[in-house]
Design an enzyme around this catalytic site. Structure first.
Site, short mmCIF file in Angstrom:
data_model
loop_
_atom_site.label_atom_id
_atom_site.label_comp_id
_atom_site.label_asym_id
_atom_site.label_seq_id
_atom_site.Cartn_x
_atom_site.Cartn_y
_atom_site.Cartn_z
CB SER A 6 4.05 -10.70 -9.89
OG SER A 6 4.73 -10.59 -8.66
CD GLU A 8 0.46 -4.46 -4.94
OE1 GLU A 8 1.08 -5.47 -4.55
OE2 GLU A 8 0.12 -3.54 -4.18
CB ALA A 42 -8.67 1.01 3.70
CB ALA A 114 -4.11 -12.49 6.32
CE1 TYR A 136 3.15 -5.81 5.95
CE2 TYR A 136 2.49 -8.02 6.63
CZ TYR A 136 2.19 -6.80 6.05
OH TYR A 136 0.93 -6.57 5.55
CE LYS A 156 0.25 -13.58 6.72
NZ LYS A 156 0.20 -12.14 6.34
CD GLN A 167 4.65 -2.62 2.83
OE1 GLN A 167 4.80 -2.32 1.65
NE2 GLN A 167 3.51 -2.52 3.47
CG PHE A 207 2.97 4.64 0.81
CD1 PHE A 207 1.65 4.58 1.22
CD2 PHE A 207 3.51 3.55 0.15
CE1 PHE A 207 0.89 3.44 0.97
CE2 PHE A 207 2.76 2.42 -0.10
CZ PHE A 207 1.44 2.36 0.32
#
Ligand code: FAD
Length: 276
Positions: A6, A8, A42, A114, A136, A156, A167, A207
């Site tokens: 996939s 993003e 955000a 979430a 994560y 979740k 991540q 980042f």
């Protein structure tokens, strides 16, 4: 077993950027991805932009998933988006808490985490959407502990999410340890590693420090040595990330989720190197 791929994207601000992104998506279609996804700014800052971009991307690949973060959005605003996506024929959502722009308090949000967002989407729309959630392997920066964080991930999944997208990280062992830890608490949902190609050292370092991704010392120091030579960074980055992917796939990763940075080339080259 074939591995799921996939890609993003983030929503560009200009019409020219949007056109360019559609061309990028065309190139990435060669790898027959399961889906594309488009991020959500955000606090809802790209709410309309994400929705518009997803609609355009869906013309070229029907399974294009909007990211949707609950923090800073009212329950009604979230439901309006979710029902709008359902009516438009969207079948997958990346469901997140998100981060708030500084100054906005988390306490004001109706849907705080979430898992509550996943629960809300399931209550409202049943099984209509495939739901992806964040994972994560190197621990979310705000988590109280690693154990707490994996328990939150399981929550979740228990609330109805189908799988995790991690991540990005550069330490394959963190992924293996994460999967083992999830299995020990009875969670065997698929977790797809998030892959960040290395393109620019300063951006990557900045980042990574905000999102809690570790750049191992050996990698950081080698990148520092070559940081002003773009071609060298790209060649070395491609080699490192290809090897990381090889290891992750050998460890049983069910596929790869690419943080494309809206570019085709670096992601295509890594997949070519992997023979995928
Ligand atoms: P959650 O799963 O809710 O977890 C957030 C934190 O709260 C964690 O530390 C968790 O351990 C803790 N926690 C969870 N539940 C509880 C509870 N009940 N009590 C106490 N603590 C709890 N950000 C964007 O703004 N837009 C995007 O489009 C976007 N896309 C992303 C895509 C992927 C694949 C990933 C991995 C991240 C993405 N992010 C995005 C970043 C993400 O929004 C941030 O990392 C955010 O800080 C956490 O979101 P989450 O969905 O992981 O939150």
């Amino acid at each position: 077993m074939s591995k799921r791929i996939s890609f993003e994207f983030f929503p560009p601000k200009t019409d020219a950027g949007k056109e360019k992104l559609l061309a990028t998506q065309q190139k990435l279609l060669a790898k027959k991805p399961a889906f594309f996804s488009c991020t959500f700014g955000a606090g809802g800052s790209t709410r309309d932009n994400t929705r518009d971009m997803v609609n355009q991307l869906r013309n070229q690949h029907g399974d294009t998933a909007p990211h949707l973060s609950c923090i800073g959005q009212s329950r009604d605003e979230i439901l309006e988006l979710v029902n709008g996506y359902k009516d438009a024929g969207v079948t997958r959502i990346v469901a997140l808490r998100g981060d708030l722009p500084s100054g906005m308090g988390y306490a004001q949000s109706e849907i705080k985490y979430a898992d509550e967002l996943v629960q809300l989407i399931r209550e409202e729309t049943g099984d209509h959407f495939a739901l992806e959630v964040a994972a994560y392997p190197e621990m979310h920066p705000q988590a109280r502990s690693f154990e707490d964080d994996i328990a939150h991930f399981k929550r979740k999944i228990d609330a109805g999410a189908n799988s995790g997208l991690t991540q990005y990280f550069y330490n394959a062992d963190a992924y293996g340890y994460y999967l083992d830890a999830l299995q020990k608490i009875g969670c065997d949902a698929p977790v797809y590693p998030g892959i960040m190609p290395i393109l620019n050292v300063a951006n990557l370092v900045r980042f990574s420090s905000t999102c809690g991704a570790d750049i191992p010392r050996w990698l950081h120091s080698k990148l520092n040595d070559i940081k002003d030579d773009d071609a060298a960074v790209k060649a070395f980055g491609e080699e490192v990330v290809t090897r990381l992917c090889e290891r992750l796939l050998a460890m049983g990763a069910p596929g790869l989720h690419f943080y494309t940075m809206n570019q085709a080339g670096p992601n295509l080259r890594i997949l070519d190197n992997l023979g995928m």
